[in-house]
Design an enzyme around this catalytic site. Structure first.
Site, PDB file in Angstrom:
ATOM      1  CD1 TRP A  98      -2.673   1.583   0.459  1.00  0.00           C
ATOM      2  CD2 TRP A  98      -2.068   1.866   2.596  1.00  0.00           C
ATOM      3  NE1 TRP A  98      -3.429   2.605   0.979  1.00  0.00           N
ATOM      4  CE2 TRP A  98      -3.074   2.804   2.291  1.00  0.00           C
ATOM      5  CE3 TRP A  98      -1.521   1.860   3.879  1.00  0.00           C
ATOM      6  CZ2 TRP A  98      -3.550   3.717   3.215  1.00  0.00           C
ATOM      7  CZ3 TRP A  98      -1.995   2.766   4.805  1.00  0.00           C
ATOM      8  CH2 TRP A  98      -2.999   3.681   4.483  1.00  0.00           C
ATOM      9  CG  ASP A 128      -2.059  -2.931   7.431  1.00  0.00           C
ATOM     10  OD1 ASP A 128      -3.231  -2.933   7.867  1.00  0.00           O
ATOM     11  OD2 ASP A 128      -1.606  -2.010   6.724  1.00  0.00           O
ATOM     12  CE  LYS A 137     -10.570   0.827   2.559  1.00  0.00           C
ATOM     13  NZ  LYS A 137      -9.193   0.747   2.774  1.00  0.00           N
TER      14      LYS A 137
HETATM   15  C1  LIG Z   1      -3.246  -2.151   3.642  1.00  0.00           C
HETATM   16  C2  LIG Z   1      -3.896  -0.974   4.270  1.00  0.00           C
HETATM   17  N1  LIG Z   1      -3.543  -0.629   5.516  1.00  0.00           N
HETATM   18  C3  LIG Z   1      -4.094   0.420   6.147  1.00  0.00           C
HETATM   19  C4  LIG Z   1      -5.059   1.184   5.524  1.00  0.00           C
HETATM   20  C5  LIG Z   1      -5.575   2.393   6.282  1.00  0.00           C
HETATM   21  O1  LIG Z   1      -6.905   2.475   6.425  1.00  0.00           O
HETATM   22  P1  LIG Z   1      -7.617   3.716   7.130  1.00  0.00           P
HETATM   23  O2  LIG Z   1      -8.441   4.336   6.059  1.00  0.00           O
HETATM   24  O3  LIG Z   1      -8.444   3.079   8.195  1.00  0.00           O
HETATM   25  O4  LIG Z   1      -6.606   4.636   7.670  1.00  0.00           O
HETATM   26  C6  LIG Z   1      -5.458   0.873   4.208  1.00  0.00           C
HETATM   27  C7  LIG Z   1      -6.451   1.693   3.513  1.00  0.00           C
HETATM   28  O5  LIG Z   1      -6.658   1.641   2.332  1.00  0.00           O
HETATM   29  C8  LIG Z   1      -4.869  -0.241   3.580  1.00  0.00           C
HETATM   30  O6  LIG Z   1      -5.210  -0.603   2.333  1.00  0.00           O
END
Ligand SMILES: Cc1ncc(COP(=O)(O)O)c(C=O)c1O
Length: 397
Positions: free
Chosen positions: A130, A211, A246
């Site tokens: 990401w 994660d 999500k």
């Molecule tokens: C792999 C991954 N980690 C963390 C996050 C962070 O999500 P948040 O929107 O809750 O900060 C995302 C969001 O797209 C993600 O894809």
């Protein structure tokens, strides 16, 4: 002073969204977005969330600060989701959980805490990962390294190369792993691969840093936490960050969590005190609303059952769309075998197209995706899948 700040290059995903909005063609399709979309292209509020929200509004009687660690019922509920009902690490008092502003806030708190505990530790992230992992983790001063993860040609996890690289990671460094629905490639680790990595981390003294941003979107709520639970059983120390953006659809409410599994209950006390101090130094207290909703859903049998059904519907839809697109492409006998799309999980996959073909899809067919050819499967609908498959087949000719 601020004249020293030159504008940064525009964000690729936001740029793509702007191009999409400006395109007047009625056939346009957006496969670039990073959020879940339903059949109508909306990012809906879950019914379980709506009901819990009403109850929260009716019952809340103050807007004073929440604790630095956040809502205690939320933290307990999330620990149950992540570790299951009777995980030995939780039972032994080794797990410290803080509610955070989204999964991003969790990554940030984790990074600062790691930096405080072991400033020289490096975090090894998958290639690709990401894109926001690097900025979120390096802001604390932590150093990042990468390990090979995805074989772009074979469309699978390149586990042999990954293991070779992990074998070289020094003791005390951290290995960042996506628990499920790998963002951006959709290729997840199998249970056997998790077992191999657990043995490797144990033998080499590497700290797993997991994660979990899409729990429930791949195989199931418990199934998607397999790696978290395994590593927390096998390893003395684990870092787990999670997001409710999500699977609860609470994106803008900013709710997530960081859990540190410490070597023993005594060490967990130090972790709790420093984690709270780190959070205090970044944002003081987390926002309440999203976590209050999640706590209510997880603490109420009826709401929880409804939420679990809603998550299962999303998962089933994503997996069905994957199958559908793979089948439609197979019908067109494209020179590329796209069956991997059906085997990958979550919202994202790389089609494996070069930049020229991605641009052709956009300019000739009004189909938008990130330049790396990463698509969001949720943008596919039964009504547009033939058009998408025809367009992909056409640009591959
Ligand atoms: C792999 C991954 N980690 C963390 C996050 C962070 O999500 P948040 O929107 O809750 O900060 C995302 C969001 O797209 C993600 O894809």
């Amino acid at each position: 002073m601020f004249e020293t700040l030159e504008p940064l290059p525009p964000d690729a995903i936001l740029g793509m969204m702007a191009l999409y909005r400006a395109d007047p063609d009625p056939r346009k399709i957006d496969l670039s977005v990073g959020v879940y979309q339903d059949e109508e292209g909306r990012t809906p509020i879950l019914e379980s969330v709506k009901r819990a929200e009403r109850a929260v509004f009716e019952n809340e009687d103050t807007k004073t600060y929440v604790a630095i660690a956040g809502n205690a019922a939320f933290n307990r509920g999330v620990e149950g989701l992540l570790f299951g009902d009777a995980h030995p690490a939780v039972a032994d008092g080794r797990v410290v959980t803080l509610q955070t502003p989204g999964g991003s806030g969790a990554l940030c708190v984790a990074a600062h805490l790691i930096r405080r505990a072991r400033p020289e530790a490096r975090v090894h992230i998958s290639e690709p990962s990401w894109p926001n992992h690097i900025p979120l983790l390096t802001l604390s001063g932590l150093e990042i390294a990468t390990y090979p993860y995805y074989d772009q040609r074979a469309h699978r996890v390149d586990f042999e190369r990954m293991v070779d690289a992990v074998e070289k990671i020094p003791a005390g460094d951290l290995l960042l792993l996506h628990a499920c629905c790998h963002n951006p490639c959709g290729a997840d680790l199998t249970r056997d691969q998790w077992q191999t990595l657990a043995e490797l981390c144990e033998r080499r003294g590497i700290v797993p840093f997991i994660d979990l941003a899409y729990q429930g979107f791949a195989e199931g709520l418990d199934e998607d936490a397999y790696g978290v639970r395994l590593m927390s059983e096998r390893m003395p120390e684990v870092v787990v960050v999670s997001s409710c953006s999500k699977n609860f659809g609470l994106y803008r409410e900013r709710v997530g969590s960081v859990s540190i599994v410490a070597a023993n209950a005594e060490s967990a006390k130090g972790v709790a005190s420093h984690a709270a101090n780190v959070a205090r130094g970044i944002y003081s207290m987390p926002p309440d609303h999203g976590a209050a909703i999640v706590a209510r859903i997880l603490g109420d049998a009826e709401l929880r059952a409804l939420w679990e059904r809603e998550v299962a519907e999303i998962r089933t839809r994503l997996n069905a769309l994957r199958r559908l697109l793979a089948d439609k492409l197979a019908e067109r006998s494209t020179p590329v075998d796209f069956s991997f799309i059906a085997n990958e999980r979550g919202m994202f996959s790389f089609l494996g197209l070069d930049r020229e073909r991605v641009v052709a899809l956009r300019e000739r067919f009004h189909i938008y995706m990130i330049e790396s050819s990463r698509i969001n499967v949720a943008g596919i609908r039964p009504a547009n899948v033939d058009y998408i498959a025809d367009a992909i087949a056409a640009v591959l000719e």
